[in-house]
Design a protein around this motif. Structure first.
Motif, PDB file in Angstrom:
ATOM      1  N   UNK A  32      -4.549 -34.610  -9.383  1.00  0.00           N
ATOM      2  CA  UNK A  32      -5.224 -34.379 -10.669  1.00  0.00           C
ATOM      3  C   UNK A  32      -5.266 -32.866 -10.932  1.00  0.00           C
ATOM      4  N   UNK A  33      -4.762 -32.449 -12.081  1.00  0.00           N
ATOM      5  CA  UNK A  33      -4.735 -31.017 -12.343  1.00  0.00           C
ATOM      6  C   UNK A  33      -4.616 -30.745 -13.834  1.00  0.00           C
ATOM      7  N   UNK A  34      -4.888 -29.509 -14.193  1.00  0.00           N
ATOM      8  CA  UNK A  34      -4.651 -29.011 -15.539  1.00  0.00           C
ATOM      9  C   UNK A  34      -4.233 -27.555 -15.441  1.00  0.00           C
ATOM     10  N   UNK A  35      -3.577 -27.053 -16.483  1.00  0.00           N
ATOM     11  CA  UNK A  35      -3.144 -25.659 -16.480  1.00  0.00           C
ATOM     12  C   UNK A  35      -3.788 -24.940 -17.652  1.00  0.00           C
ATOM     13  N   UNK A  36      -4.378 -23.780 -17.365  1.00  0.00           N
ATOM     14  CA  UNK A  36      -5.061 -22.987 -18.378  1.00  0.00           C
ATOM     15  C   UNK A  36      -4.424 -21.599 -18.448  1.00  0.00           C
TER      16      UNK A  36
END
Length: 314
Positions: A110-114
């Motif tokens: 689970x991840x996101x990129x900012x």
């Protein structure tokens, strides 16, 4: 000269007893959970060496990784203004390619990129608060002395003001060990001066020792100590880990004479430590103070240790 009892009482903390089992309460080390991990990257090789640690901890704890790259305002003082748009586009393309590479590295987690813009620390602080970050993972570069002065303000803010634990992979950590070593924490060194700030990191030392079934080494350094003070320091170190922790290996206690930053590095090298854990004093009391943080214990250990360093603000 202080007596043994006076010395022992001076360094005893009410918090030590609370780490054991208490009626109706979990011990502090059992309450540690990494649900949200912030991985800060500038897309350098140093940052890449820190990624495996974020990935491994996330896998073990089921955490979400929030990868962030802060875009700072572009200034090209040595390039004609007519070339700025071209350079800006090249940098944008580079960031996009690195983002895609990082997405592949994080596949299955689970991840996101900012990619926010502006001040590095302020953006990290905002994300830590907004995303309820439990752990910040980052790599540090090798710097010249002048660059250390400039880096000091950012480093001080991260170590002293970050409201979560910070795992730093410094420039002395062998790159070849970063990926293999991330999954093998066999020896953990926890250094304490028995202050409330350093004791705040003790539950993390116990947590990692239990999670990785690692040997836990507890150390304290005294620059000018009498023999009875050394004995009392050993007694206090033994109180750090409650019997209820039930570690795989009995903790090893070490008391050394010498400057703390030097002895921490030496003991870590002697015992081939895979992780060093330290408590860091908060900077909230004097937020406007100008300090030479690059000469502090935490900064010296982080930049010279041959293994990652976990700092916990007290």
């Amino acid at each position: 000269m202080k007596s043994t009892n006076e010395y022992h009482e001076q360094f005893q903390s009410p918090g030590l007893a609370s780490w054991g089992n208490m009626a109706g309460h979990l011990p502090a080390y059992a309450q540690i959970a990494f649900k949200n991990i912030l991985f800060a990257t500038d897309f350098s090789s140093t940052a890449e060496s820190a990624l495996p640690y974020a990935v491994e901890i996330a896998r073990r704890s089921g955490a979400t990784i929030h990868a962030v790259h802060v875009v700072r305002p572009d200034i090209y003082p040595l390039v004609p203004p007519s070339e700025w748009p071209k350079i800006a586009q090249e940098e944008k393309d580079f960031r996009e390619a690195k983002k895609n590479q990082l997405e592949r590295e994080l596949q299955g987690l689970p991840h996101e990129f900012l990619m926010p813009e502006g001040d590095v620390f302020q953006n990290l602080a905002n994300i830590i608060e907004d995303k309820s970050i439990d752990l910040l993972v980052l790599g540090t570069h090798r710097r010249t002395r002048m660059e250390k002065v400039l880096l000091g303000s950012v480093a001080e803010k991260i170590f002293r003001q970050a409201t979560c634990a910070v795992l730093t992979v410094g420039p002395a950590v062998p790159s070849k060990a970063s990926r293999a070593g991330a999954t093998e924490l066999n020896r953990i060194l926890y250094a304490t001066d028995f202050s409330p700030e350093s004791l705040a990191a003790a539950p993390y030392a116990i947590y990692f020792a239990k999670e990785y079934q690692a040997e836990l080494i507890l150390m304290h350094s005294i620059q000018n100590a009498e023999p009875d003070q050394v004995d009392s320091a050993y007694d206090t170190l033994r109180d750090v880990v409650p019997a209820a922790a039930d570690l795989e290996f009995k903790p090893r206690c070490i008391v050394e004479r010498g400057a703390p930053e030097n002895m921490i590095l030496r003991v870590a090298a002697w015992h081939d430590a895979d992780l060093i854990i330290l408590g860091a004093r908060s900077g909230q009391e004097h937020p406007m103070a100008i300090t030479h943080f690059f000469n502090s214990i935490a900064y010296k250990v982080v930049t010279e240790a041959a293994c990652p360093v976990l700092t916990v603000r007290g």
